[in-house]
Design an enzyme around this catalytic site. Sequence first.
Site, PDB file in Angstrom:
ATOM      1  N   ASP A   1       0.863  -1.173   0.000  1.00  0.00           N
ATOM      2  CA  ASP A   1       0.000   0.000   0.000  1.00  0.00           C
ATOM      3  C   ASP A   1       0.903   1.229   0.000  1.00  0.00           C
ATOM      4  OD1 ASP A   1      -1.630   2.173   0.656  1.00  0.00           O
ATOM      5  OD2 ASP A   1      -2.809   1.036   2.113  1.00  0.00           O
TER       6      ASP A   1
ATOM      7  N   TYR B   1      -6.565   4.055 -16.162  1.00  0.00           N
ATOM      8  CA  TYR B   1      -6.154   4.683 -17.420  1.00  0.00           C
ATOM      9  C   TYR B   1      -5.858   3.656 -18.512  1.00  0.00           C
ATOM     10  CZ  TYR B   1      -6.045   9.418 -15.473  1.00  0.00           C
ATOM     11  OH  TYR B   1      -6.388  10.636 -14.937  1.00  0.00           O
TER      12      TYR B   1
ATOM     13  N   GLY C   1      -3.937   1.298 -14.063  1.00  0.00           N
ATOM     14  CA  GLY C   1      -5.258   1.031 -13.512  1.00  0.00           C
ATOM     15  C   GLY C   1      -6.364   1.563 -14.401  1.00  0.00           C
TER      16      GLY C   1
ATOM     17  N   GLY D   1      -8.735   5.552  -7.171  1.00  0.00           N
ATOM     18  CA  GLY D   1      -7.527   4.732  -7.214  1.00  0.00           C
ATOM     19  C   GLY D   1      -6.424   5.233  -6.303  1.00  0.00           C
ATOM     20  N   VAL D   2      -5.201   5.206  -6.813  1.00  0.00           N
ATOM     21  CA  VAL D   2      -4.032   5.657  -6.050  1.00  0.00           C
ATOM     22  C   VAL D   2      -4.213   7.107  -5.601  1.00  0.00           C
ATOM     23  CG1 VAL D   2      -1.562   6.194  -6.220  1.00  0.00           C
ATOM     24  CG2 VAL D   2      -2.424   4.039  -7.136  1.00  0.00           C
ATOM     25  N   ASP D   3      -4.696   7.950  -6.494  1.00  0.00           N
ATOM     26  CA  ASP D   3      -4.882   9.367  -6.190  1.00  0.00           C
ATOM     27  C   ASP D   3      -5.812   9.559  -4.990  1.00  0.00           C
ATOM     28  OD1 ASP D   3      -4.639  12.136  -6.560  1.00  0.00           O
ATOM     29  OD2 ASP D   3      -6.125  12.206  -8.165  1.00  0.00           O
TER      30      ASP D   3
ATOM     31  N   ASN E   1      -4.678  13.035 -11.404  1.00  0.00           N
ATOM     32  CA  ASN E   1      -5.331  13.521 -12.621  1.00  0.00           C
ATOM     33  C   ASN E   1      -4.879  14.963 -12.848  1.00  0.00           C
ATOM     34  OD1 ASN E   1      -7.181  15.386 -11.238  1.00  0.00           O
ATOM     35  ND2 ASN E   1      -8.235  13.541 -10.559  1.00  0.00           N
TER      36      ASN E   1
END
Length: 175
Positions: free
Chosen positions: A9, A125, A123, A31-33, A23
């Site tokens: 993680d 994208y 992911g 997601g990660v963001d 983004n």
Amino acid sequence: MSISVEVGDLTHVEADAVVNAANSLLLGGGGVDGAIHAAAGPRLLEACRRLRTTSHREGLDVGDAVATPAFDLPAAWVIHTVGPNLHRGQDDPALLASCFARSLDVAAELDVRSVAFPAVSAGAYGWPVTDVARIAVLTCRGWLAEHPASSIENIRFVVLDERAREVFETALDAA
């Protein structure tokens, strides 16, 4: 200098800088963001909003990177980069490579020793993880070779599952 891969993680990684697959608006997302914004706390969003009113009024371009403090994360810095979105026709590998290179440029400017990357653009994208791994590994190795005097000593790819780890390991072995 070392490059490694692990399942984990990104919000719990102890590194000087973690890279956020952001983004272009820099205002959080999924997601990660979303995970990084949630774990870093509301001050991260405030810092990103300041970027949007000062140096990045139009947002962050695909392939570029910018840093903010990491606030409540174990890292000192978050380096935000915008990966190309394959679903939107952004299929140029140079854009993806730029995400990794520009993130390392920013990390070197911050004089950090360790950087942790997600699988940028793999992911939501839509980029195949095999392409992301190959491009990421080649770009990072090339960057380190071109910048032997940089402060960066350790690059880690932190991926979400065992399959992605195996793909990155294969890319590391091939490069």
